[in-house]
Design a protein around this motif. Structure first.
Motif, short mmCIF file in Angstrom:
data_model
loop_
_atom_site.label_atom_id
_atom_site.label_comp_id
_atom_site.label_asym_id
_atom_site.label_seq_id
_atom_site.Cartn_x
_atom_site.Cartn_y
_atom_site.Cartn_z
N HIS A 1 10.57 28.61 44.19
CA HIS A 1 11.00 30.01 44.23
C HIS A 1 12.40 30.14 43.64
CE1 HIS A 1 8.02 29.78 47.49
NE2 HIS A 1 7.67 30.97 47.03
N CYS A 2 12.64 31.24 42.94
CA CYS A 2 13.98 31.54 42.42
C CYS A 2 14.91 31.80 43.60
CB CYS A 2 13.92 32.77 41.51
SG CYS A 2 15.55 33.30 40.94
N PRO A 3 16.10 31.15 43.66
CA PRO A 3 17.01 31.38 44.78
C PRO A 3 17.68 32.75 44.73
CG PRO A 3 18.02 29.91 43.20
CD PRO A 3 16.60 30.14 42.73
N TYR A 4 17.53 33.50 43.64
CA TYR A 4 18.17 34.81 43.51
C TYR A 4 17.22 35.96 43.81
CZ TYR A 4 21.84 32.06 41.49
OH TYR A 4 22.82 31.11 41.31
N CYS A 5 15.97 35.86 43.30
CA CYS A 5 15.04 36.99 43.50
C CYS A 5 13.79 36.59 44.28
CB CYS A 5 14.66 37.61 42.16
SG CYS A 5 13.57 36.58 41.14
N GLY A 6 13.55 35.29 44.47
CA GLY A 6 12.41 34.83 45.26
C GLY A 6 11.10 34.74 44.52
N GLU A 7 11.09 35.09 43.24
CA GLU A 7 9.84 35.01 42.47
C GLU A 7 9.48 33.57 42.15
OE1 GLU A 7 7.66 37.37 41.61
OE2 GLU A 7 8.83 38.80 42.80
N GLU A 8 8.23 33.37 41.74
CA GLU A 8 7.73 32.02 41.46
C GLU A 8 7.58 31.73 39.98
OE1 GLU A 8 4.09 31.64 43.60
OE2 GLU A 8 5.01 32.07 45.52
N ASP A 9 8.01 32.64 39.13
CA ASP A 9 7.86 32.49 37.68
C ASP A 9 9.00 31.63 37.12
OD1 ASP A 9 7.11 32.76 35.06
OD2 ASP A 9 7.77 34.84 34.87
N LEU A 10 8.97 30.33 37.43
CA LEU A 10 10.04 29.41 37.03
C LEU A 10 9.53 28.42 35.99
CD1 LEU A 10 11.51 28.56 40.53
CD2 LEU A 10 12.29 30.31 38.93
N VAL A 11 10.38 28.13 35.02
CA VAL A 11 10.07 27.12 34.01
C VAL A 11 11.32 26.25 33.82
CG1 VAL A 11 8.36 28.51 32.78
CG2 VAL A 11 10.76 28.67 32.14
N PRO A 12 11.12 24.96 33.48
CA PRO A 12 12.28 24.11 33.20
C PRO A 12 13.15 24.74 32.11
CG PRO A 12 10.30 22.79 33.35
CD PRO A 12 9.86 24.24 33.35
N HIS A 13 14.47 24.55 32.23
CA HIS A 13 15.40 25.19 31.30
C HIS A 13 16.45 24.20 30.82
CE1 HIS A 13 17.79 28.35 29.50
NE2 HIS A 13 18.86 27.88 30.12
N GLY A 14 16.68 24.17 29.54
CA GLY A 14 17.74 23.35 28.97
C GLY A 14 17.45 21.87 29.03
N GLU A 15 18.47 21.10 28.71
CA GLU A 15 18.32 19.64 28.68
C GLU A 15 18.61 19.00 30.03
OE1 GLU A 15 20.31 17.85 25.45
OE2 GLU A 15 19.65 19.38 24.03
N ASP A 16 19.22 19.75 30.93
CA ASP A 16 19.48 19.24 32.28
C ASP A 16 18.15 19.15 33.03
OD1 ASP A 16 20.23 18.77 34.91
OD2 ASP A 16 21.90 20.18 34.86
N PRO A 17 17.77 17.97 33.57
CA PRO A 17 16.49 17.87 34.28
C PRO A 17 16.45 18.73 35.55
CG PRO A 17 17.76 15.84 34.50
CD PRO A 17 18.50 16.70 33.53
N ASP A 18 17.60 19.21 36.02
CA ASP A 18 17.65 20.07 37.20
C ASP A 18 17.71 21.55 36.84
OD1 ASP A 18 17.71 17.80 38.85
OD2 ASP A 18 19.88 17.65 38.64
N GLY A 19 17.62 21.88 35.55
CA GLY A 19 17.75 23.26 35.10
C GLY A 19 16.44 24.02 35.16
N TRP A 20 16.51 25.28 35.64
CA TRP A 20 15.34 26.14 35.75
C TRP A 20 15.69 27.53 35.25
CZ3 TRP A 20 10.72 24.16 37.17
CH2 TRP A 20 10.72 22.91 37.78
N ARG A 21 14.69 28.25 34.78
CA ARG A 21 14.87 29.64 34.35
C ARG A 21 13.81 30.49 35.04
NH1 ARG A 21 12.73 33.20 30.75
NH2 ARG A 21 14.17 34.70 29.87
N CYS A 22 14.25 31.62 35.59
CA CYS A 22 13.33 32.54 36.25
C CYS A 22 12.88 33.61 35.24
CB CYS A 22 14.03 33.20 37.45
SG CYS A 22 12.99 34.42 38.27
#
Length: 56
Positions: free
Chosen positions: A16-37
């Motif tokens: 879940h996105c920590p800002y809006c709570g939605e589940e539409d998350l995909v990996p983001h950027g080169e950081d393995p811990d990065g996510w985009r909502c």
């Protein structure tokens, strides 16, 4: 940085996105811990900073 101890070594995905709570998350950027909502368009990283377990 110290070697990881016994126990779970693999990081589970964020559900879940920590800002809006939605589940539409995909990996983001080169950081393995990065996510985009996809709902609120925020990009963020998730890092474990501690477990609260005291070692002798």
């Amino acid at each position: 940085m110290s070697e990881p101890g016994p126990g779970r070594q693999r990081q589970l995905p964020v559900f879940h996105c920590p800002y809006c709570g939605e589940e539409d998350l995909v990996p983001h950027g080169e950081d393995p811990d990065g996510w985009r909502c996809g709902a609120c368009l925020r990009a963020f990283t998730v890092h474990l900073t501690g477990t609260g377990v005291q070692r002798p």
